[in-house]
Design a protein around this motif. Structure first.
Motif, PDB file in Angstrom:
ATOM      1  N   LYS A 121     -14.008  16.590 -56.698  1.00  0.00           N
ATOM      2  CA  LYS A 121     -13.530  17.691 -56.383  1.00  0.00           C
ATOM      3  C   LYS A 121     -14.453  18.449 -55.455  1.00  0.00           C
ATOM      4  O   LYS A 121     -13.981  19.074 -54.354  1.00  0.00           O
ATOM      5  CB  LYS A 121     -12.967  18.531 -57.188  1.00  0.00           C
ATOM      6  N   GLN A 122     -15.801  18.488 -55.929  1.00  0.00           N
ATOM      7  CA  GLN A 122     -16.664  19.328 -55.192  1.00  0.00           C
ATOM      8  C   GLN A 122     -16.881  18.749 -54.140  1.00  0.00           C
ATOM      9  O   GLN A 122     -17.318  19.521 -53.028  1.00  0.00           O
ATOM     10  CB  GLN A 122     -17.971  19.288 -56.090  1.00  0.00           C
ATOM     11  N   GLU A 149     -14.474  13.267 -61.981  1.00  0.00           N
ATOM     12  CA  GLU A 149     -13.375  14.158 -61.203  1.00  0.00           C
ATOM     13  C   GLU A 149     -13.661  15.316 -60.567  1.00  0.00           C
ATOM     14  O   GLU A 149     -13.462  15.708 -59.570  1.00  0.00           O
ATOM     15  CB  GLU A 149     -12.193  14.318 -62.288  1.00  0.00           C
ATOM     16  N   ASN A 150     -14.727  16.170 -61.240  1.00  0.00           N
ATOM     17  CA  ASN A 150     -15.012  17.411 -60.712  1.00  0.00           C
ATOM     18  C   ASN A 150     -16.140  17.081 -59.633  1.00  0.00           C
ATOM     19  O   ASN A 150     -16.243  17.943 -58.672  1.00  0.00           O
ATOM     20  CB  ASN A 150     -15.917  18.118 -61.942  1.00  0.00           C
ATOM     21  N   ALA A 151     -16.927  15.960 -59.682  1.00  0.00           N
ATOM     22  CA  ALA A 151     -17.814  15.543 -58.735  1.00  0.00           C
ATOM     23  C   ALA A 151     -17.031  15.257 -57.470  1.00  0.00           C
ATOM     24  O   ALA A 151     -17.206  15.727 -56.322  1.00  0.00           O
ATOM     25  CB  ALA A 151     -18.629  14.318 -59.027  1.00  0.00           C
ATOM     26  N   PRO A 199     -14.129  13.766 -66.764  1.00  0.00           N
ATOM     27  CA  PRO A 199     -13.919  15.236 -66.106  1.00  0.00           C
ATOM     28  C   PRO A 199     -15.105  15.209 -65.269  1.00  0.00           C
ATOM     29  O   PRO A 199     -15.035  15.903 -64.265  1.00  0.00           O
ATOM     30  CB  PRO A 199     -13.797  16.042 -67.245  1.00  0.00           C
ATOM     31  N   ALA A 200     -16.240  14.842 -65.632  1.00  0.00           N
ATOM     32  CA  ALA A 200     -17.553  15.062 -64.796  1.00  0.00           C
ATOM     33  C   ALA A 200     -17.320  14.240 -63.159  1.00  0.00           C
ATOM     34  O   ALA A 200     -17.584  14.746 -62.259  1.00  0.00           O
ATOM     35  CB  ALA A 200     -18.820  14.557 -65.629  1.00  0.00           C
TER      36      ALA A 200
END
Length: 210
Positions: free
Chosen positions: A76-77, A72-74, A69-70
């Motif tokens: 996305k950001q 994937e979030n990076a 998730p980290a």
């Protein structure tokens, strides 16, 4: 392999084959690690080598739960991997792949150290002075043997899990978590800026070379 060729092509590998690594090659890599310099020749390093499938799975499952998730979030950001430059996109895709397939990487090496130097007043900073050079030697020796490696931040993202699975004492610092195996990706050449950009001649205020 010439040491300069090893340095120039020692790209971070985040895609690995499942094939096992012979023990004699693991031993050579660890031998190279112990040729590194250390404060006062204190040799304040220990190496936890994980080849057991069950332990690799426990580590892989736990680390993936944090890292997937980290990453994937990076992405996305940053607007999604499709909007990134090639280097950033490959790095994120590689990081995600490694997080998801870590249990399949045949060898995990954790470079560890205790606060032992100086003997009269041990200081944590000297832990890193010993362990980081040893970790770099692991990467270069592995490259010379045709093995892939990668520095990760797993020791910071899942420290309690790692210490619990491997029984690492609380007073032991983990400096580097290095997956190692046969690469399923290409080595270098590395993308680096010219050395002149970073070289100050005869003092910080001196003109940069070039």
């Amino acid at each position: 392999m010439d040491v300069f060729e090893a340095m120039e092509t020692c790209r971070a590998i985040r895609f690995f084959k499942k094939d096992p690594v012979p023990q004699d090659l693991i031993d050579k890599v660890l031998y190279a690690a112990t040729r590194a310099p250390s404060p006062g020749n204190s040799q304040g390093w220990d190496f936890v080598v994980v080849t057991d499938a069950d332990k690799r799975k426990a580590l892989g499952d736990g680390i993936s739960a944090v890292m997937k998730p980290a990453v994937e979030n990076a992405a996305k950001q940053l607007g999604g991997t499709e909007n990134l430059d090639d280097v950033s996109r490959r790095m994120l895709e590689g990081a995600l792949n490694l997080a998801q397939t870590l249990e399949n990487v045949p060898v995990h090496i954790l470079v560890c150290g205790k606060e032992i130097y100086p003997p009269e007043a041990p200081n944590e900073s000297f832990v890193w002075s010993a362990t980081y050079p040893a970790a770099q030697n692991i990467l270069l020796a592995a490259r010379a043997l045709g093995l892939g490696t990668c520095f990760t931040t797993y020791q910071m993202t899942a420290p309690d899990l790692i210490k619990d699975v491997l029984g690492i004492p609380a007073d032991v610092h983990i400096a580097a978590y290095i997956p190692m195996g046969w690469p399923d990706a290409n080595f270098g050449p590395l993308a680096r800026m010219p050395v002149e950009k970073f070289t100050h001649m005869n003092g910080w205020q001196g003109d940069l070379r070039g």
